[in-house]
Design a protein around this motif. Structure first.
Motif, short mmCIF file in Angstrom:
data_model
loop_
_atom_site.label_atom_id
_atom_site.label_comp_id
_atom_site.label_asym_id
_atom_site.label_seq_id
_atom_site.Cartn_x
_atom_site.Cartn_y
_atom_site.Cartn_z
N LYS A 68 0.84 -1.21 0.00
CA LYS A 68 0.00 0.00 0.00
C LYS A 68 0.87 1.26 0.00
N SER A 71 2.38 1.70 -3.46
CA SER A 71 1.35 2.15 -4.41
C SER A 71 0.98 3.61 -4.15
N ASN A 74 3.83 5.72 -5.45
CA ASN A 74 3.82 5.74 -6.92
C ASN A 74 2.69 6.64 -7.44
N TRP A 176 -5.81 -7.20 -5.01
CA TRP A 176 -4.79 -6.97 -6.01
C TRP A 176 -3.57 -7.82 -5.74
N ILE A 181 3.80 -6.53 -6.80
CA ILE A 181 4.31 -5.18 -6.49
C ILE A 181 5.59 -5.28 -5.68
#
Length: 196
Positions: A68, A71, A74, A176, A181
């Motif tokens: 998390k 992400s 990003n 997800w 990731i």
């Protein structure tokens, strides 16, 4: 053919009864010991399995927090700071449950689990280093170190689940691909280390 007459004295009879009694008592004690050993072994196996599950869930929660954070960072970069946020700290790994009997966990898995907290601390030190050198490098260093720690935790959780024959956790079914990731960041960091 003549049959040999045997005469047992009362002393012989007492010796025979005592030796048979002792032998029977030893057999009974041996069976009781075996049952107790088996029961203790089953209880220890169930406790180890339960402890491994609790540890794996905590490690997965940490890995999810790491994914998390990556992400979010990003997204911050992609939107030029209009959404998401930059991070400068690796998410916290929760304290492991207090009631875990670490002696029951397989040795190498136990070592890796207990050492992870130190690895996270060292990785946070890598991020903190950039406060003194170049503040602009903190977000990328944080992403790199967070991905590395998160991926190690994810792999360790998977290894615990496999070793103790627990069902796997696949968040892709409901959310997800956290592993992708983390693995991507981890692999990039590993490749960067080889070049340095």
């Amino acid at each position: 053919m003549e049959t040999a007459a045997t005469s047992l004295t009362s002393g012989d009879i007492i010796k025979l009864v005592l030796s048979t009694g002792i032998f029977t008592a030893l057999i009974n004690q041996g069976i009781t010991w075996l049952k107790d050993w088996r029961k203790d072994k089953e209880i220890n196996e169930r406790m180890a399995q339960y402890s491994a599950l609790r540890i794996a869930i905590d490690l997965e929660a940490f890995a999810i927090s790491c994914a998390k954070a990556i992400s979010d960072s990003n997204f911050f970069s992609q939107t030029d700071g209009h959404a998401g946020s930059q991070h400068s700290k690796i998410p916290s790994l929760l304290e492991y449950p207090k009631d875990i009997d670490w002696r029951l966990i397989e040795r190498s898995l136990c070592e890796r689990t207990l050492a992870l907290r130190n690895e996270i601390e060292l990785c946070q030190g890598e991020i903190d280093f950039w406060y003194e050198i170049d503040y602009e490098c903190i977000p990328s260093a944080c992403c790199e170190q967070t991905g590395t720690c998160g991926y190690r935790a994810w792999k360790l959780a998977n290894d615990l689940r496999k070793f103790y024959k627990l069902s796997s956790f696949d968040p892709r079914q409901i959310s997800w691909d956290i592993e992708a990731i983390l693995k991507d960041i981890h692999d990039k960091a590993l490749a960067k280390q080889k070049c340095d």
